[in-house]
Structures are given as structure tokens and as C-alpha cells.
Write a protein that holds these residues in place. Structure first.
Motif, PDB file in Angstrom:
ATOM      1  N   VAL A  17       0.864  -1.171   0.000  1.00 39.77           N
ATOM      2  CA  VAL A  17       0.000   0.000   0.000  1.00 39.77           C
ATOM      3  C   VAL A  17       0.908   1.230   0.000  1.00 39.77           C
ATOM      4  N   GLY A  23      -3.494   4.810  -1.093  1.00 39.34           N
ATOM      5  CA  GLY A  23      -3.793   3.391  -1.239  1.00 39.34           C
ATOM      6  C   GLY A  23      -4.744   2.816  -0.223  1.00 39.34           C
ATOM      7  N   GLY A  25      -7.958   3.377   0.471  1.00 41.78           N
ATOM      8  CA  GLY A  25      -9.254   2.989  -0.092  1.00 41.78           C
ATOM      9  C   GLY A  25      -9.164   1.720  -0.917  1.00 41.78           C
ATOM     10  N   ARG A  26      -8.100   1.591  -1.701  1.00 50.39           N
ATOM     11  CA  ARG A  26      -7.907   0.385  -2.516  1.00 50.39           C
ATOM     12  C   ARG A  26      -7.745  -0.840  -1.619  1.00 50.39           C
ATOM     13  N   ALA A  27      -6.992  -0.702  -0.537  1.00 49.35           N
ATOM     14  CA  ALA A  27      -6.801  -1.815   0.396  1.00 49.35           C
ATOM     15  C   ALA A  27      -8.124  -2.204   1.061  1.00 49.35           C
ATOM     16  N   ARG A  28      -8.909  -1.206   1.460  1.00 45.68           N
ATOM     17  CA  ARG A  28     -10.214  -1.490   2.078  1.00 45.68           C
ATOM     18  C   ARG A  28     -11.128  -2.231   1.102  1.00 45.68           C
ATOM     19  N   ARG A  29     -11.191  -1.751  -0.134  1.00 51.61           N
ATOM     20  CA  ARG A  29     -12.059  -2.404  -1.130  1.00 51.61           C
ATOM     21  C   ARG A  29     -11.612  -3.842  -1.396  1.00 51.61           C
ATOM     22  N   HIS A  30     -10.301  -4.041  -1.502  1.00 48.59           N
ATOM     23  CA  HIS A  30      -9.768  -5.382  -1.755  1.00 48.59           C
ATOM     24  C   HIS A  30     -10.103  -6.320  -0.592  1.00 48.59           C
TER      25      HIS A  30
END
Length: 183
Positions: A17, A23, A25-30
Motif C-alpha cells: 500500500v 492506497g 481505499g484500494r486496500a479497504r475495497r480489496h
């Protein structure tokens, strides 16, 4: 007769991240997509995503990126897994920092300092692990058994688990009292 097919959450997931807010938000969505596809209840996922957000924010605010990158460059590492017993673990690793992760006692008006207190209330357990390279990993046991039928009810008592600090009562004053000394 209903046929129930249990999906297994992947054994683990790890991702780099960016050191900074980009990053998170991308980690949360993943994480949300992966845990949801594994059949983890929404309330446990909500807790896990909030915990991941807090850990990543703290790593970017207080820790250095991994490796030799300068602050703002490089990455931190986010990982989560459900073990064979159904225990959901979340970890965030950074390059270390000048302070040790510890819950704070912020003032009522402070803009931050509540993250680890929130994690303490939401999680089963958490701690900090250091390694020889100076990396710091904050680990959290989000829930002891994501397959427990009661795992989905944790949200119901959130207000009692996370409470605001007490504020002393202000004396009751009448508006006219402010003008008593004026004649």
C-alpha cells in the motif's frame, strides 16, 4: 431442503500500500471483496475494514515506508488472513518510527489519537511485533471465529464498546446573569 455451500476465505492476502492516504481505499475495497466472497459476515467485515483503515493511517502518519524509501515514497504492507479455526487476523507493517504504537488519551477537541482505542474496543486482541530490520508490525485479531453464528451481532453493541470520554457538566446559567453587574 436448502443446500448450504460454505466458501472458504483465502488463507491469506498481502498487498503493498503506498505510504500515504492514496492506497488506503484500494486496500479497504480489496479486503472487503475478498472477505465477502469468503462468506464472512458483514459486521465482522465492517470491523476489519475499519481496523485496516486505522492501522494504515497510523503507519503512514507515524511510521516510515518499508525499505530505504523516504517518507511519502515507498510502501507499507497490509495483510489479513482467516486461519483454520476461523480467526481473522489483520496486520500492517511499516519501516518503524520515532514512537511505539500505544493508545493515547486525546482531549475531547483533539482531531486524532483515537485509532488504537477504537481498535482495542473492536478487536479480540492486538499487539506490536518488531523485527531485526527495524520494521514494525501491528497485528489485530479482529474476531476469534468468523464462522460463529453470533459473529454478525458485534455491531449491535458498538455504542457501548466505543464511548466518548466523560465531560464535566457545565453550570447552568441564565442569559440575564451575564448582565447582573451592569446598572
Amino acid at each position: 431442503m436448502a443446500l448450504v455451500v460454505a466458501q472458504e476465505v483465502p488463507a491469506s492476502s498481502s498487498m503493498a500500500v503506498p505510504h500515504g492516504p492514496a492506497g488506503v481505499g484500494r486496500a479497504r475495497r480489496h479486503m472487503r471483496a475478498q472477505l465477502r466472497s469468503g462468506g464472512v459476515s458483514e459486521s465482522v467485515i465492517d470491523d476489519a475494514v475499519l481496523i485496516l483503515s486505522e492501522l494504515l493511517s497510523n503507519a503512514c502518519k507515524h511510521g516510515r515506508p518499508l525499505g530505504d524509501a523516504l517518507a511519502g515514497d515507498g510502501d507499507v504492507r497490509a495483510a489479513w488472513r482467516v486461519d483454520a479455526g476461523g480467526r481473522l487476523m489483520v496486520e500492517v507493517t511499516d519501516g518503524g518510527g520515532p514512537t511505539r504504537p500505544a493508545p493515547a488519551t486525546p482531549s475531547v477537541t483533539a482531531h486524532g489519537g483515537r485509532g488504537l482505542n477504537i481498535i482495542t474496543k473492536l478487536a479480540e486482541d492486538w499487539g506490536v511485533r518488531d523485527d531485526a530490520r527495524g520494521e514494525v508490525t501491528v497485528w489485530v485479531v479482529v474476531h476469534a471465529d468468523v464462522h460463529d453464528p453470533d459473529a454478525g451481532h458485534r455491531r449491535d453493541d458498538f455504542a457501548t464498546r466505543v464511548t466518548a470520554p466523560s465531560v464535566p457538566a457545565l453550570p447552568v446559567r441564565d442569559f440575564a446573569d451575564a448582565f447582573d453587574d451592569r446598572d
